[in-house]
Motif scaffolding. Structure first.
Motif, PDB file in Angstrom:
ATOM      1  N   GLU A 201       5.672 -10.467  -9.602  1.00 33.33           N
ATOM      2  CA  GLU A 201       4.870  -9.944  -8.489  1.00 33.33           C
ATOM      3  C   GLU A 201       5.614  -9.131  -7.537  1.00 33.33           C
ATOM      4  OE1 GLU A 201       3.200 -13.409  -6.932  1.00 33.33           O
ATOM      5  OE2 GLU A 201       1.912 -13.998  -8.883  1.00 33.33           O
ATOM      6  N   ALA A 202       6.760  -9.529  -6.991  1.00 34.69           N
ATOM      7  CA  ALA A 202       7.404  -8.863  -6.206  1.00 34.69           C
ATOM      8  C   ALA A 202       7.693  -7.113  -6.596  1.00 34.69           C
ATOM      9  CB  ALA A 202       8.570  -9.416  -5.744  1.00 34.69           C
ATOM     10  N   LYS A 207       6.358  -1.559  -6.103  1.00 36.61           N
ATOM     11  CA  LYS A 207       6.147  -0.383  -7.036  1.00 36.61           C
ATOM     12  C   LYS A 207       4.818   0.247  -6.661  1.00 36.61           C
ATOM     13  CE  LYS A 207       6.079   1.359 -11.588  1.00 36.61           C
ATOM     14  NZ  LYS A 207       6.315   1.073 -13.027  1.00 36.61           N
ATOM     15  N   GLU A 208       3.675  -0.584  -6.417  1.00 35.24           N
ATOM     16  CA  GLU A 208       2.543   0.037  -5.943  1.00 35.24           C
ATOM     17  C   GLU A 208       2.449   0.641  -4.778  1.00 35.24           C
ATOM     18  OE1 GLU A 208      -0.304  -2.934  -6.557  1.00 35.24           O
ATOM     19  OE2 GLU A 208      -0.231  -3.062  -8.498  1.00 35.24           O
ATOM     20  N   GLU A 212       1.773   4.476  -3.403  1.00 38.85           N
ATOM     21  CA  GLU A 212       0.819   4.780  -2.380  1.00 38.85           C
ATOM     22  C   GLU A 212       1.393   5.484  -1.149  1.00 38.85           C
ATOM     23  OE1 GLU A 212      -0.378   0.922  -1.016  1.00 38.85           O
ATOM     24  OE2 GLU A 212      -1.437   0.335  -2.775  1.00 38.85           O
ATOM     25  N   THR A 213       2.665   5.282  -0.990  1.00 39.81           N
ATOM     26  CA  THR A 213       3.194   6.036   0.287  1.00 39.81           C
ATOM     27  C   THR A 213       3.872   7.113  -0.061  1.00 39.81           C
ATOM     28  OG1 THR A 213       5.223   4.649   0.165  1.00 39.81           O
ATOM     29  CG2 THR A 213       3.433   3.910   1.540  1.00 39.81           C
ATOM     30  N   LYS A 214       3.914   7.752  -1.497  1.00 40.79           N
ATOM     31  CA  LYS A 214       4.689   8.668  -1.988  1.00 40.79           C
ATOM     32  C   LYS A 214       4.516  10.084  -1.291  1.00 40.79           C
ATOM     33  CE  LYS A 214       6.378  10.800  -6.275  1.00 40.79           C
ATOM     34  NZ  LYS A 214       6.234  12.195  -5.827  1.00 40.79           N
ATOM     35  N   LYS A 261       7.517  -7.700   5.876  1.00 36.01           N
ATOM     36  CA  LYS A 261       6.757  -7.162   4.734  1.00 36.01           C
ATOM     37  C   LYS A 261       7.190  -5.913   4.319  1.00 36.01           C
ATOM     38  CE  LYS A 261       2.920  -9.796   5.845  1.00 36.01           C
ATOM     39  NZ  LYS A 261       1.140  -9.606   6.478  1.00 36.01           N
ATOM     40  N   PHE A 262       6.722  -5.177   3.416  1.00 33.94           N
ATOM     41  CA  PHE A 262       7.365  -4.027   2.872  1.00 33.94           C
ATOM     42  C   PHE A 262       7.083  -2.963   4.139  1.00 33.94           C
ATOM     43  CE2 PHE A 262       5.848   0.144   1.371  1.00 33.94           C
ATOM     44  CZ  PHE A 262       6.964   0.707   0.225  1.00 33.94           C
TER      45      PHE A 262
END
Length: 730
Positions: A201-202, A207-208, A212-214, A261-262
């Motif tokens: 999950e982590a 990765k997602e 999204e921020t790429k 968090k991320f």
């Protein structure tokens, strides 16, 4: 695509990578052997159902493309399963492809057997043992590449438990090993893939988020790089720049460490400035870029890392600086040359193409330094540069298994007894021997790496003082000393209770002060020594009580004292010494034994004294004590006659020693002294000369024969403990 086509495609890719290093007939011979192996269908596929031949070709591609190994290593990978368990095939490979290929195959086989026998891999110990077993450094690269290949292919294979087991080993064993070798790309991939299977999950969440921020991240990198590129071009530097996103595993570790968090991780990427510099201008150009970047953006001095002046011990060279970029974000900038970047990406293998790389470090790092020195001094390719190179970095340690497969690390020279105490103190104290690799051995047997050791115990076994000469580890020796002390305390307690019970049975009052005076007269320095002699029955308890009663009456006045005689009236009869004893061994000069020598009478050396030899004119070699009154004169005036000497073996020789004693002028004191000497084993009184003086003291010389220095020291202590003795000297 069927497996045969996959094998052919992978083989063609390998041929393209290795066209310059393989011999013309190598590919044809290997292709024939692999085809024959496929047709036999005798190879096991394992829990993940992977085709062994295809897997080996893929591993060889990784070694060639991502690590940089050459002919011998790649042939060994391709042929290792062809030769499994078949001695004649190993010989055939040696004959057809060279001894070096067969040597690497044997190394891989040894590590695989070691891996198979160990049920619980503990990272540090197992890694160290694997390195010491591999012997050839190329084996280490191959097993890392093998694990990378496996991790890439198990996503939809095997059970979840099997995938987690492989991922755990990759994370704890292979990734740290790759990091030590400077294989940073492989290390990051192993960590990311491990996270994918262990914390799914982590992994996918990060990765997602990265996907999204790429776009915004790429835009920020471009805005940061643009003005820097302009300044560097104006300075006339040749370079290229790129942004590198941190690995998923690295981001996850930061999230856990910072407990955020991320979105709370700001340094998701680093900017690399890679210079195309001449070898002699590398450092100059890197520092010039550093100056330009820090002039444009405010640096954080706490996060500056200079691995340019002092490279990391695995070869990594770079300048790292963190600066405040646009929008108030911290950005890490890494400055390095093309050579440094290739070393950072591909690790140790990149050194094989560069000269003059300076390194520092210890243990594994020193090993890498030695390898680089060996590689850089050769020009004949892989075979010439690393032929038969041995891994000896763990030569001061041994690694042994329990019967259950648990692995323990011990210092080199450790014995079965050390291992017993390493397992548990109780096991050590009852150790009676061991079974090493199925054979019964004594406890003093020294262990070798890879030994499987079972400790044999006996409930009646207890620690002995000579165990201190068997054990080499500090833990074992400390425990043995502690247990011996406890046993002596217990013995003392029992002996004291026995003595007090005998006093009570004979209805004799026990006077502690009188007891201490008695022990001092008998030459005991510590009461524990007296109780030990009681326990050993060296002293008869009833005889001691009789002497105690006599002393008690004397001190109370019930027993009239005998007339005091002068010490000068002492008369002693002596027996002739026994010359039939075997001699101690004295080594003269450069380990020469059997040389004729004699002991110098000026200092009368005995076994245990620090000594030297002096070549006399016509009287052979005289042995003097280092502290001999004549030693300084001999060394200063005739140094060319002085030779080294040392004791090398204990026999039963007796040596004459003269003791000078001063005490109260009482013949009873002399009687007590001679009584103490008479009780000592291997001690003989040869002569005694007592002279009284007018000040109430006597001065005497005693010539004794004794076998070693330690016993002499104990005897002197006992004589000094006699009441009325003022001084004892040699």
């Amino acid at each position: 695509m069927n497996e045969k086509q996959q094998i052919q495609d992978a083989f063609d890719r390998l041929k393209a990578l290795c066209a310059d290093t393989f011999a013309a007939a190598d590919f044809e011979k290997v292709s024939t052997l692999l085809l024959h192996t496929l047709e036999e269908e005798t190879l096991e596929r394992g829990v993940f159902d992977l085709n062994p031949v295809l897997f080996d070709v893929q591993t060889a591609v990784i070694c060639a493309e991502e690590i940089g190994l050459n002919r011998s290593s790649l042939l060994a990978i391709l042929l290792k399963d062809v030769s499994v368990g078949q001695e004649d095939r190993v010989q055939m490979i040696s004959r057809e492809f060279g001894d070096d290929v067969a040597h690497i195959i044997i190394g891989i086989t040894r590590v695989n057997k070691l891996y198979a026998r160990n049920t619980a891999i503990e990272t540090e110990n197992f890694r160290d043992l694997m390195l010491s077993f591999a012997e050839d450094m190329r084996v280490i690269f191959i097993i890392i590449a093998d694990r990378v290949n496996l991790m890439r292919q198990i996503k939809d294979r095997g059970t979840d438990e099997e995938r987690r087991k492989v991922a755990t080993e990759a994370s704890r064993l292979y990734a740290p090993l790759a990091h030590k070798l400077g294989l940073y790309l492989i290390k990051s991939e192993l960590e990311d893939l491990s996270l994918k299977y262990l914390e799914t999950e982590a992994y996918y969440m990060i990765k997602e988020k990265l996907n999204e921020t790429k776009r915004s991240r790429d835009l920020y990198i471009a805005n940061f790089i643009r003005p820097v590129e302009q300044k560097l071009q104006e300075a006339g530097l040749h370079f290229h720049m790129k942004g590198r996103t941190k690995s998923i595993h690295s981001i996850w570790q930061k999230m856990k460490k910072q407990k955020c968090k991320f979105e709370g991780i700001y340094d998701l990427f680093a900017i690399r400035v890679i210079l195309d510099s001449e070898p002699d201008k590398e450092k100059q150009d890197c520092w010039q870029v550093f100056s330009i970047v820090t002039d444009m953006y405010r640096p954080n001095p706490k996060r500056m890392r200079d691995w340019l002046s002092v490279p990391k011990s695995n070869g990594y060279e770079s300048l790292h600086i963190t600066v405040m970029g646009p929008e108030g974000k911290w950005v890490e900038v890494q400055i390095r040359t093309e050579r440094m970047d290739e070393i950072a990406e591909r690790g140790l293998a990149a050194h094989w193409r560069y000269k003059g790389v300076k390194e520092s470090g210890a243990k594994l790092e020193e090993w890498l330094k030695d390898i680089r020195a060996a590689l850089e001094s050769q020009t004949g390719g892989e075979e010439a540069s690393v032929d038969q190179f041995k891994v000896d970095l763990y030569s001061d340690e041994v690694f042994v298994f329990t019967p259950k497969g648990d692995l323990f690390k011990l210092p080199k020279g450790a014995t079965v007894l050390d291992f017993a105490y390493r397992i548990h103190t109780n096991v050590g104290s009852h150790c009676s021997g061991g079974r090493v690799n199925g054979k019964n051995v004594p406890m003093r047997t020294r262990l070798q790496s890879g030994d499987q050791v079972e400790i044999l115990t006996s409930p009646n076994q207890t620690p002995k003082r000579d165990w201190l000469s068997i054990a080499v580890t500090s833990k074992a020796r400390a425990k043995i000393r502690q247990q011996l002390t406890e046993m002596e305390l217990k013995t003392t307690t029992i002996a004291k209770e026995t003595l007090e019970r005998r006093f009570k049975n004979r209805k004799v009052d026990y006077d502690e002060a009188l007891m201490m005076r008695m022990l001092k007269r008998l030459g005991y320095k510590h009461v524990s020594e007296f109780y030990r002699d009681i326990s050993n029955e060296t002293i008869d308890v009833n005889d001691f009580i009789d002497r105690y009663l006599e002393q008690q009456k004397r001190e109370s006045g019930e027993l009239q004292p005998t007339a005091t005689h002068s010490a000068g009236d002492y008369v002693q009869n002596f027996t002739e010494p026994d010359d039939s004893r075997n001699k101690d061994v004295l080594v003269i000069d450069q380990n020469i034994k059997g040389v004729e020598y004699s002991m110098a009478r000026c200092c009368n050396p005995i076994y245990g004294d620090r000594v030297f030899g002096f070549v006399t004119a016509g009287r052979g070699i005289k042995i003097h004590r280092d502290d001999c009154p004549n030693a300084r004169r001999l060394r200063e005036q005739m140094p060319y006659r002085v030779i080294a000497a040392r004791w090398a073996g204990k026999g039963s020789s007796l040596y004459p020693v003269t003791l000078r004693v001063v005490g109260n002028d009482d013949i009873g004191i002399v009687n007590n002294i001679t009584s103490i000497i008479a009780k000592e084993q291997n001690v003989m009184l040869r002569s005694i000369d007592i002279k009284s003086s007018e000040d109430g003291l006597f001065a005497g010389t005693l010539t004794i024969q004794i076998d070693d220095l330690n016993k002499l020291k104990l005897l002197v202590k006992k004589i000094q403990g006699v009441k009325g003795v003022k001084n004892v000297s040699r």
